[in-house]
Design a protein around this motif. Structure first.
Motif, mmCIF file in Angstrom:
data_model
loop_
_atom_site.group_PDB
_atom_site.id
_atom_site.type_symbol
_atom_site.label_atom_id
_atom_site.label_comp_id
_atom_site.label_asym_id
_atom_site.label_seq_id
_atom_site.Cartn_x
_atom_site.Cartn_y
_atom_site.Cartn_z
ATOM 1 N N GLY A 129 6.726 -10.100 -3.641
ATOM 2 C CA GLY A 129 5.430 -9.576 -4.043
ATOM 3 C C GLY A 129 5.446 -8.559 -5.159
ATOM 4 N N ILE A 130 6.514 -8.528 -5.971
ATOM 5 C CA ILE A 130 6.644 -7.536 -7.032
ATOM 6 C C ILE A 130 6.632 -8.238 -8.395
ATOM 7 N N GLY A 131 5.803 -7.729 -9.332
ATOM 8 C CA GLY A 131 5.719 -8.372 -10.635
ATOM 9 C C GLY A 131 5.294 -7.439 -11.752
ATOM 10 N N THR A 132 5.609 -6.137 -11.656
ATOM 11 C CA THR A 132 5.363 -5.213 -12.754
ATOM 12 C C THR A 132 6.702 -4.863 -13.402
ATOM 13 N N LEU A 133 6.670 -4.590 -14.704
ATOM 14 C CA LEU A 133 7.916 -4.436 -15.447
ATOM 15 C C LEU A 133 8.777 -3.304 -14.902
ATOM 16 N N ARG A 134 8.190 -2.133 -14.694
ATOM 17 C CA ARG A 134 8.982 -0.997 -14.235
ATOM 18 C C ARG A 134 9.587 -1.273 -12.865
ATOM 19 N N GLU A 135 8.785 -1.804 -11.966
ATOM 20 C CA GLU A 135 9.297 -2.048 -10.613
ATOM 21 C C GLU A 135 10.391 -3.109 -10.616
ATOM 22 N N ALA A 166 12.440 -3.718 -13.179
ATOM 23 C CA ALA A 166 13.613 -3.106 -13.800
ATOM 24 C C ALA A 166 14.353 -2.203 -12.817
ATOM 25 N N VAL A 167 13.605 -1.388 -12.079
ATOM 26 C CA VAL A 167 14.231 -0.502 -11.086
ATOM 27 C C VAL A 167 14.922 -1.340 -10.008
ATOM 28 N N ALA A 168 14.266 -2.413 -9.582
ATOM 29 C CA ALA A 168 14.853 -3.261 -8.538
ATOM 30 C C ALA A 168 16.118 -3.958 -9.038
ATOM 31 N N VAL A 169 16.094 -4.467 -10.268
ATOM 32 C CA VAL A 169 17.289 -5.104 -10.828
ATOM 33 C C VAL A 169 18.425 -4.084 -10.918
ATOM 34 N N ALA A 170 18.111 -2.865 -11.332
ATOM 35 C CA ALA A 170 19.137 -1.823 -11.404
ATOM 36 C C ALA A 170 19.747 -1.534 -10.043
ATOM 37 N N ASN A 171 19.026 -1.888 -8.988
ATOM 38 C CA ASN A 171 19.530 -1.690 -7.626
ATOM 39 C C ASN A 171 20.061 -2.972 -6.992
ATOM 40 N N ALA A 184 16.688 1.618 -20.103
ATOM 41 C CA ALA A 184 16.521 2.995 -19.650
ATOM 42 C C ALA A 184 15.063 3.451 -19.664
ATOM 43 N N PRO A 185 14.235 3.049 -20.668
ATOM 44 C CA PRO A 185 12.838 3.513 -20.640
ATOM 45 C C PRO A 185 12.052 3.046 -19.418
ATOM 46 N N TRP A 186 12.510 1.998 -18.757
ATOM 47 C CA TRP A 186 11.789 1.478 -17.598
ATOM 48 C C TRP A 186 12.295 2.076 -16.287
ATOM 49 N N LEU A 187 13.409 2.794 -16.361
ATOM 50 C CA LEU A 187 14.027 3.327 -15.153
ATOM 51 C C LEU A 187 13.575 4.767 -14.927
ATOM 52 N N PRO A 188 13.593 5.249 -13.680
ATOM 53 C CA PRO A 188 13.040 6.576 -13.372
ATOM 54 C C PRO A 188 13.777 7.714 -14.037
ATOM 55 N N GLU A 189 15.051 7.524 -14.345
ATOM 56 C CA GLU A 189 15.834 8.526 -15.058
ATOM 57 C C GLU A 189 17.025 7.821 -15.651
ATOM 58 N N GLY A 202 0.780 -1.231 0.000
ATOM 59 C CA GLY A 202 0.000 0.000 0.000
ATOM 60 C C GLY A 202 0.808 1.275 0.000
ATOM 61 N N GLU A 203 2.124 1.163 0.158
ATOM 62 C CA GLU A 203 2.964 2.361 0.180
ATOM 63 C C GLU A 203 3.102 2.936 -1.232
ATOM 64 N N PRO A 204 3.375 4.234 -1.370
ATOM 65 C CA PRO A 204 3.627 4.813 -2.702
ATOM 66 C C PRO A 204 4.780 4.091 -3.378
ATOM 67 N N VAL A 205 4.697 3.942 -4.697
ATOM 68 C CA VAL A 205 5.713 3.174 -5.404
ATOM 69 C C VAL A 205 7.095 3.808 -5.257
ATOM 70 N N GLU A 206 7.140 5.130 -5.136
ATOM 71 C CA GLU A 206 8.432 5.790 -4.950
ATOM 72 C C GLU A 206 9.074 5.374 -3.627
ATOM 73 N N GLU A 207 8.259 5.106 -2.615
ATOM 74 C CA GLU A 207 8.787 4.634 -1.339
ATOM 75 C C GLU A 207 9.397 3.252 -1.489
ATOM 76 N N MET A 208 8.733 2.385 -2.263
ATOM 77 C CA MET A 208 9.294 1.063 -2.499
ATOM 78 C C MET A 208 10.642 1.165 -3.205
ATOM 79 N N HIS A 209 10.734 2.037 -4.214
ATOM 80 C CA HIS A 209 12.013 2.221 -4.908
ATOM 81 C C HIS A 209 13.087 2.693 -3.937
ATOM 82 N N ARG A 210 12.729 3.631 -3.064
ATOM 83 C CA ARG A 210 13.707 4.138 -2.092
ATOM 84 C C ARG A 210 14.162 3.043 -1.150
ATOM 85 N N ILE A 211 13.224 2.248 -0.660
ATOM 86 C CA ILE A 211 13.575 1.157 0.254
ATOM 87 C C ILE A 211 14.564 0.209 -0.402
ATOM 88 N N VAL A 212 14.275 -0.198 -1.625
ATOM 89 C CA VAL A 212 15.165 -1.118 -2.334
ATOM 90 C C VAL A 212 16.528 -0.476 -2.562
#
Length: 372
Positions: free
Chosen positions: A246-252, A254-259, A360-365, A219-229
């Motif tokens: 519990g994560i299974g969307t492409l962008r999330e 990709a961001v997690a793999v990048a981290n 890169a298209p899947w990452l926040p920047e 239920g947390e904002p997706v940006e919070e999940m990215h920060r936590i990871v």
């Protein structure tokens, strides 16, 4: 018996690809893992599941304990034989399911008392009992019994959940004695950076074969999940698989793999499939939509799944509109294949040295300008 070998790193991000060796074979990372809660990925046979490229499959301790019971599974020779899956498997501890039944449970340091939602009988689940059940089920990986606080929760409540999670992990480690099964610990801490750091360091100190990050996608904002990871992964051992629960969307993913995350799971692909929705190019297509009625092209011409190579969008539309079970199965197979292909492609891009560019298209920047 268990090992994790990193095969390549991305030079612009923290992404890495590797191989997690288990008694039932290798798991190439990064990798999406289908969820088979009750010993089945809903609507999909194990033969069909193998065709999606799946390597490791999840089942759930809580649900299998209630039905059919771990004794029956053990008598069948373990979960692999019971469901007819020869590849690696992981069982969740059941903690998330128990805690999500808020009005049915009572939590204290000993464990969780809850009412069986099937018949109302009282059940006590403790770290030791969770280990006992998971050892009887016999999956390659067992997850530690933890407390997953809801979102939002106060700092004091999350701090208490962390304390309990760490104490329960110590009890899980003491009770777990099956050498052909790896025990993974779980990092908690909600959205509080100092609690996440404390939990990561505590769980890493147990020197287990793998570590998960839990308490996200609740239920947390997706940006919070990215920060936590982003903040937690540097605190975890480099030579162990890291699992984002519990994560299974492409962008999330990709961001997690990048981290630096290696493993993922989610019920999303089959849940969407059962509701007539297909994942195509990162979008969700409702196959009930009339625009597909006369469309005789493949669902996704690049996809090797049965739904895409043998059937048209019009046929899938017809099946879904007719409430035919085959349509739900075909879309579930496609969605699973879609997510597994995505994580496989990330691994290949890391090997080829082009992950930061290709994804890169899947990452926040732009990864070249991001402090990973």
């Amino acid at each position: 018996m268990f090992s994790f070998q990193i095969e390549a790193h991305c030079t612009h991000t923290r992404a890495r690809c590797g191989c997690f060796q288990t008694p039932h074979g290798p798991v190439n990372t990064p990798r999406f893992m289908p969820v088979g809660t009750l010993g089945t990925v809903k609507g999909v046979s194990t033969t069909q599941l193998a065709d999606t490229g799946a390597q490791m499959v999840l089942s759930n301790t809580y649900h299998l304990h209630l039905q059919p019971g771990e004794g029956i599974v053990a008598d069948a020779g373990g979960l692999h034989r019971f469901m007819g899956w020869d590849g690696p498997m992981l069982t969740d501890s059941g903690g998330f399911q128990v805690f999500s039944l808020g009005e049915l449970n009572r939590i204290d340091d000993h464990g969780v008392d809850f009412r069986n939602p099937r018949d109302g009988s009282k059940i006590l689940l403790t770290p030791e009992r969770s280990m006992e059940i998971q050892m009887a089920l016999g999956a390659d990986v067992a997850m530690a019994f933890d407390q997953c606080p809801p979102y939002p929760a106060s700092e004091s409540d999350v701090e208490e959940a962390c304390r309990r999670t760490h104490a329960w992990l110590e009890r899980c480690a003491s009770a777990h004695n099956r050498p052909d099964q790896a025990l993974f610990g779980i990092v908690q801490g909600g959205c509080f950076p100092h609690l996440r750091e404390q939990s990561a360091r505590t769980v890493a100190g147990f020197d287990l074969p793998g570590i998960a990050i839990g308490g996200v996608s609740v239920g947390e904002p997706v940006e919070e999940m990215h920060r936590i990871v982003r903040e937690v992964t540097p605190l975890l051992p480099d030579d162990r698989p890291r699992y984002l629960m519990g994560i299974g969307t492409l962008r999330e993913m990709a961001v997690a793999v990048a981290n630096g995350i290696d493993l993922f799971d989610c019920v999303l692909p089959t849940r969407l499939g059962r509701h007539g929705t297909a994942l195509v190019d990162g979008e969700r297509w409702n196959l009930r939509n009339a625009r597909f009625r006369h469309d005789h092209s493949p669902l996704d011409a690049s996809c090797p799944c049965t739904a895409c190579t043998r059937h048209s969008r019009a046929y899938l539309h017809h099946l879904i509109r007719s409430d035919e079970l085959l349509g739900l199965t075909l879309l579930s197979l496609h969605n699973l294949t879609h997510l597994i292909r995505f994580t496989t492609a990330m691994g290949q891009a890391i090997r080829d040295g082009c992950f930061a560019e290709d994804f890169a298209p899947w990452l926040p920047e732009s990864p070249a300008h991001h402090t990973w």
